[in-house]
Design a protein around this motif. Structure first.
Motif, PDB file in Angstrom:
ATOM      1  N   UNK A   1      -5.669   4.840  -7.055  1.00  0.00           N
ATOM      2  CA  UNK A   1      -4.773   4.567  -5.914  1.00  0.00           C
ATOM      3  C   UNK A   1      -5.357   5.151  -4.638  1.00  0.00           C
ATOM      4  N   UNK A   2      -5.908   6.375  -4.723  1.00  0.00           N
ATOM      5  CA  UNK A   2      -6.542   6.996  -3.551  1.00  0.00           C
ATOM      6  C   UNK A   2      -7.704   6.144  -3.050  1.00  0.00           C
TER       7      UNK A   2
ATOM      8  N   UNK B   1       0.840  -1.208   0.000  1.00  0.00           N
ATOM      9  CA  UNK B   1       0.000   0.000   0.000  1.00  0.00           C
ATOM     10  C   UNK B   1       0.868   1.249   0.000  1.00  0.00           C
ATOM     11  N   UNK B   2       1.959   1.214   0.785  1.00  0.00           N
ATOM     12  CA  UNK B   2       2.865   2.364   0.811  1.00  0.00           C
ATOM     13  C   UNK B   2       3.534   2.569  -0.541  1.00  0.00           C
ATOM     14  N   UNK B   3       3.808   1.474  -1.256  1.00  0.00           N
ATOM     15  CA  UNK B   3       4.422   1.593  -2.581  1.00  0.00           C
ATOM     16  C   UNK B   3       3.490   2.288  -3.561  1.00  0.00           C
ATOM     17  N   UNK B   4       2.176   2.140  -3.342  1.00  0.00           N
ATOM     18  CA  UNK B   4       1.231   2.810  -4.233  1.00  0.00           C
ATOM     19  C   UNK B   4       1.282   4.325  -4.066  1.00  0.00           C
ATOM     20  N   UNK B   5       1.659   4.794  -2.841  1.00  0.00           N
ATOM     21  CA  UNK B   5       1.681   6.233  -2.596  1.00  0.00           C
ATOM     22  C   UNK B   5       2.895   6.906  -3.215  1.00  0.00           C
ATOM     23  N   UNK B   6       3.937   6.135  -3.534  1.00  0.00           N
ATOM     24  CA  UNK B   6       5.141   6.729  -4.132  1.00  0.00           C
ATOM     25  C   UNK B   6       4.887   7.076  -5.596  1.00  0.00           C
ATOM     26  N   UNK B   7       5.758   7.923  -6.119  1.00  0.00           N
ATOM     27  CA  UNK B   7       5.563   8.415  -7.490  1.00  0.00           C
ATOM     28  C   UNK B   7       5.854   7.305  -8.499  1.00  0.00           C
TER      29      UNK B   7
ATOM     30  N   UNK C   1      -7.986   2.853  -3.399  1.00  0.00           N
ATOM     31  CA  UNK C   1      -7.454   1.648  -2.757  1.00  0.00           C
ATOM     32  C   UNK C   1      -6.931   1.965  -1.357  1.00  0.00           C
ATOM     33  N   UNK C   2      -6.256   3.102  -1.216  1.00  0.00           N
ATOM     34  CA  UNK C   2      -5.738   3.481   0.115  1.00  0.00           C
ATOM     35  C   UNK C   2      -6.890   3.714   1.076  1.00  0.00           C
ATOM     36  N   UNK C   3      -7.980   4.380   0.587  1.00  0.00           N
ATOM     37  CA  UNK C   3      -9.147   4.598   1.441  1.00  0.00           C
ATOM     38  C   UNK C   3      -9.776   3.271   1.846  1.00  0.00           C
ATOM     39  N   UNK C   4      -9.824   2.305   0.897  1.00  0.00           N
ATOM     40  CA  UNK C   4     -10.359   0.985   1.229  1.00  0.00           C
ATOM     41  C   UNK C   4      -9.507   0.318   2.302  1.00  0.00           C
ATOM     42  N   UNK C   5      -8.169   0.440   2.187  1.00  0.00           N
ATOM     43  CA  UNK C   5      -7.288  -0.161   3.190  1.00  0.00           C
ATOM     44  C   UNK C   5      -7.486   0.491   4.553  1.00  0.00           C
TER      45      UNK C   5
END
Length: 287
Positions: free
Chosen positions: A69-70, A46-52, A72-76
């Motif tokens: 991506x936003x 999940x953290x890798x998704x936040x990187x550029x 998916x992060x909200x779902x997590x």
């Protein structure tokens, strides 16, 4: 927590310059793999998704990728909050009487459930775990029974939905069959009408051709008769001219003979006259 199939089926629009498709697909696949097998590395995925992401040309639309991506992060994050709430629900004081769990038949159907348009954020509260392991075990058992009841409800609801979908599919199939049969019947009528029109047109064309053939034959016979008459007239005229020419030639030949005979007679007469004149002019010789 995550719908792995939905993540793997995600697609984004291609633009002239966007995010690297290979890198985006790789990170999403790593998230799916972590969600399926290795939950310990789920936070890292999940953290890798936040990187550029790297930029490539062509590439995925950055706005669509960031929005997904936003999501998916909200779902997590919502999944983590729900886990804390469930653990907190297991921690209250335990009474000797266990609450009765709803039976799958008594559960409300999906149509009666309130529709929650937006996820409700639940504030996480500290969890107080009792030292009594038996109490925690009983709470876990109640939670399992609750989950089993919910699973039974979901299975019942899914079965009803499946039945409704099958009925709707059968109705759609029947409607499609009826529409296909009607279209086939209309097509057969159109083909029959077209074939009848073609036969009528063919017969009309055959009649026109026969009439034109008869007219042409009549005209041809007329032309042949006229040509034969003209040929006969020309032949008769030529024969008359030849006869006249032969008669004129015979007359000329006769005239030529008569002129020749007269010339011969004149020559004989002239010769006789000359001989007579010579005899008269010249004296006789003495003996």
């Amino acid at each position: 927590m995550f719908d792995v199939e939905d993540i793997r089926a995600a697609s984004f629009a291609l633009v002239a310059e966007g995010l690297s498709p290979q890198e985006v697909d790789t990170r999403l696949e790593e998230l799916c793999a972590a969600a399926e097998t290795d939950s310990a590395h789920l936070a890292g995925s999940i953290a890798a998704l936040e990187s550029a992401f790297a930029v490539s040309s062509p590439g995925y639309d950055p706005d669509e990728v960031r929005a997904y991506v936003t999501k998916l992060i909200a779902v997590a994050q919502n999944g983590a909050s729900h886990v804390e709430v469930e653990v907190e629900a297991l921690a209250p004081e335990v009474s000797d009487v266990e609450p009765e769990l709803p039976v799958a038949e008594d559960l409300p159907v999906a149509e009666d459930l309130p529709v929650v348009e937006e996820p409700v954020e639940v504030a996480a509260t500290p969890v107080v775990v009792s030292q009594d392991l038996s109490v925690l075990g009983e709470a876990i058992q109640r939670a399992r029974r609750t989950v089993a009841g919910l699973e039974a409800f979901v299975e019942s609801d899914l079965a009803s939905m499946k039945t409704a979908c099958e009925e709707q599919w059968a109705a759609c199939q029947a409607e499609c069959d009826r529409a296909l049969a009607a279209a086939q019947a209309r097509a057969e009528k159109v083909l029959a009408a077209a074939a009848a029109d073609a036969r009528r047109v063919t017969k009309r064309a055959e009649r026109d051709n026969d009439e034109r053939r008869r007219v042409l034959d009549t005209e041809l016979l007329t032309l042949r008769s006229e040509a034969a008459r003209q040929i006969d007239e020309e032949r008769a005229f030529a024969e008359a001219a030849m006869t006249q020419l032969r008669a004129e030639a015979a007359q000329d030949r006769a005239d030529a003979r008569a002129a020749m005979d007269r010339a011969l007679e004149m020559q004989s007469s002239i010769a006789a006259s000359l001989e007579k004149a010579r005899a008269e002019l010249m004296p006789p010789r003495a003996a």
